[in-house]
Scaffold this motif. Structure first.
Motif, PDB file in Angstrom:
ATOM      1  N   THR A 309       0.837  -1.195   0.000  1.00  0.00           N
ATOM      2  CA  THR A 309       0.000   0.000   0.000  1.00  0.00           C
ATOM      3  C   THR A 309       0.877   1.253   0.000  1.00  0.00           C
ATOM      4  O   THR A 309       0.608   2.226  -0.714  1.00  0.00           O
ATOM      5  N   VAL A 350      -8.471  -3.886   4.473  1.00  0.00           N
ATOM      6  CA  VAL A 350      -9.655  -4.256   3.686  1.00  0.00           C
ATOM      7  C   VAL A 350      -9.516  -3.679   2.279  1.00  0.00           C
ATOM      8  O   VAL A 350      -8.690  -2.784   2.068  1.00  0.00           O
ATOM      9  N   PRO A 351     -10.321  -4.158   1.320  1.00  0.00           N
ATOM     10  CA  PRO A 351     -10.131  -3.673  -0.052  1.00  0.00           C
ATOM     11  C   PRO A 351     -10.262  -2.158  -0.167  1.00  0.00           C
ATOM     12  O   PRO A 351     -11.164  -1.555   0.420  1.00  0.00           O
ATOM     13  N   GLY A 352      -9.338  -1.574  -0.889  1.00  0.00           N
ATOM     14  CA  GLY A 352      -9.461  -0.159  -1.238  1.00  0.00           C
ATOM     15  C   GLY A 352      -9.083   0.836  -0.171  1.00  0.00           C
ATOM     16  O   GLY A 352      -9.098   2.050  -0.404  1.00  0.00           O
ATOM     17  N   VAL A 353      -8.701   0.360   1.009  1.00  0.00           N
ATOM     18  CA  VAL A 353      -8.442   1.310   2.092  1.00  0.00           C
ATOM     19  C   VAL A 353      -7.198   2.164   1.788  1.00  0.00           C
ATOM     20  O   VAL A 353      -7.066   3.289   2.263  1.00  0.00           O
ATOM     21  N   GLY A 354      -6.318   1.629   0.954  1.00  0.00           N
ATOM     22  CA  GLY A 354      -5.108   2.360   0.588  1.00  0.00           C
ATOM     23  C   GLY A 354      -5.413   3.726  -0.003  1.00  0.00           C
ATOM     24  O   GLY A 354      -4.682   4.698   0.231  1.00  0.00           O
ATOM     25  N   ARG A 386      -1.045  -5.391  -4.456  1.00  0.00           N
ATOM     26  CA  ARG A 386      -0.343  -4.874  -3.269  1.00  0.00           C
ATOM     27  C   ARG A 386      -0.739  -5.629  -2.011  1.00  0.00           C
ATOM     28  O   ARG A 386       0.049  -5.746  -1.074  1.00  0.00           O
ATOM     29  N   THR A 387      -1.975  -6.192  -1.989  1.00  0.00           N
ATOM     30  CA  THR A 387      -2.363  -6.964  -0.807  1.00  0.00           C
ATOM     31  C   THR A 387      -1.484  -8.218  -0.694  1.00  0.00           C
ATOM     32  O   THR A 387      -1.099  -8.617   0.412  1.00  0.00           O
ATOM     33  N   ASN A 390       1.564  -7.030   0.858  1.00  0.00           N
ATOM     34  CA  ASN A 390       1.325  -6.727   2.280  1.00  0.00           C
ATOM     35  C   ASN A 390       1.443  -7.969   3.163  1.00  0.00           C
ATOM     36  O   ASN A 390       2.127  -7.959   4.188  1.00  0.00           O
TER      37      ASN A 390
HETATM   38  N1  ASP Z   1      -6.336  -4.030   0.388  1.00  0.00           N
HETATM   39  C1  ASP Z   1      -5.138  -3.767   1.145  1.00  0.00           C
HETATM   40  C2  ASP Z   1      -4.999  -4.778   2.251  1.00  0.00           C
HETATM   41  O1  ASP Z   1      -5.970  -5.319   2.717  1.00  0.00           O
HETATM   42  C3  ASP Z   1      -5.093  -2.383   1.679  1.00  0.00           C
HETATM   43  C4  ASP Z   1      -5.072  -1.382   0.546  1.00  0.00           C
HETATM   44  O2  ASP Z   1      -3.978  -1.098   0.073  1.00  0.00           O
HETATM   45  O3  ASP Z   1      -6.111  -0.922   0.104  1.00  0.00           O
HETATM   46  O4  ASP Z   1      -3.894  -5.040   2.687  1.00  0.00           O
END
Ligand code: ASP
Length: 424
Positions: A309, A350-354, A386-387, A390
């Protein structure tokens, strides 16, 4: 089904989902076509959603039980403090490296020059919580509320306290601990049962996603897309490879081989949180990290450590600055490194939080938040990639910390006849 069959099946499910989804997208069926109505938006969508919901179902019970037991096993405050210190330090360091790589690459590629500003449309900035509030919010006032809301940091704090108290109070503590140990086994078994249907879950998620995903915007944002993707790969191979080789003194190839399925889950769900049960199971049973370390390092990482992220945010900041013709200068870049590293703390995986965190970063360096509208079109695919980075970062740090604490089983790490049976 044994573990290697499962890994193979997950990869087949992934490949089929992406291929068939892309074919459906290319054919361009109308929304009311029966294939779209009954299969893509019906069966596959239901399958994918139920799969992710079931993964999420296990997160809170697993983190609580496994961390309380882990903390009780560690017993003394000194080793807990040392493990905590090393973990946080490594998380901050890897994120700082990630974002520095991203800023450097973006300055070399210059992805934002000549961009069509009309695309920067309707992105409104969410309210930014203050650092003070972020710190206060780590501490739970009500454990049930924290669990119900899935507030991971608060659940972690509560589980740690329960674990420490269990270790300190003799007989009663031992009794509760033995019950929690049993629960830990049961919940881990539920994770393995769910993993048995992962090939289907992953297939359903990816076919519905790829049949809907528009690639048109990627063409306009090729430079941005490939800079982010390139740095993700670079960080994955170079940074994690070097850390595993030199700090953990283990083979990066074996590490990656063991981590494949976890990356597939992260890619398909775009959520470090939903992937958490699988990350924890793999880090313990496949990488060989002992529960005392894994149960603390991995859940913490799913919440506070997001290298992938940070990479997106670094490239996006340079991209938006260039698109708007603003020079944020050296101080600006240092601010980006600092804010992006801190922004990831307290934000759920969570999805899209980046993108929401990116809004905070942009505000810090006075760049227009609407600039996020420029990159939103390609963010779904980048989010998946990217997840995967992560969660690999979390596993890397868990391996290093466990190795340095003597809480690591090298035989498990190197074993090719993978342990565990996965069936429902
Ligand atoms: N979706 C990423 C995660 O859950 C966070 C993000 O970059 O939106 O790690």
């Amino acid at each position: 089904m044994d573990r290697s069959t499962l890994t193979r099946n997950i990869l087949i499910g992934m490949a089929l989902g992406i291929a068939l989804g892309s074919i459906l997208h290319a054919i361009g069926l109308a929304d009311d076509n029966p294939i779209m109505v009954y299969l893509v938006d019906g069966l596959f969508d239901i399958g994918g959603k139920v799969f992710v919901i079931s993964l999420k179902l296990l997160v809170v019970p697993l983190v609580f039980v496994s961390l309380a037991c882990g903390a009780a096993n560690l017993g003394d405050g000194a080793s807990m403090g040392r493990i905590g210190g090393k973990t946080v330090l490594l998380y901050l360091a890897t994120t700082a490296i990630a974002i520095t790589l991203a800023l450097t690459a973006a300055r070399i590629v210059d992805p934002g020059t000549g961009i069509n500003m009309a695309m920067a449309s309707d992105f409104t900035a969410p309210p930014t919580p203050s650092l003070k509030q972020v710190i206060i919010d780590i501490f739970p006032s009500n454990p049930i509320d924290a669990m119900a809301k899935g507030n991971m940091l608060q659940v972690i704090v509560f589980a740690l306290l329960v674990g420490i108290a269990m270790a300190k109070c003799g007989e009663p503590g031992a009794r509760i601990k033995s019950t929690l140990d049993d629960w830990n086994e049961v919940i881990m078994r539920m994770v393995m049962m769910l993993m048995a249907v992962a090939p289907i879950g992953v297939f359903c998620l990816l076919i519905s996603l790829f049949s809907r995903m528009g690639f048109a915007t990627i063409q306009e944002l090729l430079a941005y897309f490939f800079t982010v993707a390139g740095v993700l790969v670079l960080h994955f191979v170079l940074t994690y490879g070097a850390l595993i080789r030199f700090l953990a003194r283990l083979s990066p190839v074996t590490f990656i081989r063991n981590m494949w399925p976890v990356m597939a889950y992260a890619f398909s769900t775009s959520s470090s949180n939903a992937t958490l049960p699988v990350t924890l199971e793999t880090v313990e049973h496949k990488l060989g990290v002992k529960n005392e370390v894994a149960s603390f390092v991995v859940p913490l990482g799913a919440t506070i450590n997001m290298d992938g992220t940070a990479i997106m945010q670094g490239v996006a900041t340079v991209f938006i600055a260039q698109a708007y013709n603003v020079d944020i200068g050296l101080v600006g870049y240092l601010t980006v490194i600092l804010t992006a590293t801190l922004a990831s703390i307290g934000t759920a995986g969570v999805p899209g939080v980046g993108l929401i965190m990116l809004a905070m970063v942009l505000q810090q360096v006075d760049l227009p938040v609407e600039g996020i509208g420029l990159i939103i079109g390609v963010d779904r695919l980048l989010d998946m990639m990217r997840t995967a980075v992560n969660v690999t970062g979390d596993a890397t740090v868990a391996t290093i910390v466990a190795r340095s604490e003597g809480k690591f089983d090298e035989d498990t790490f190197n074993r090719r006849d993978l342990p565990g049976t996965y069936n429902i």
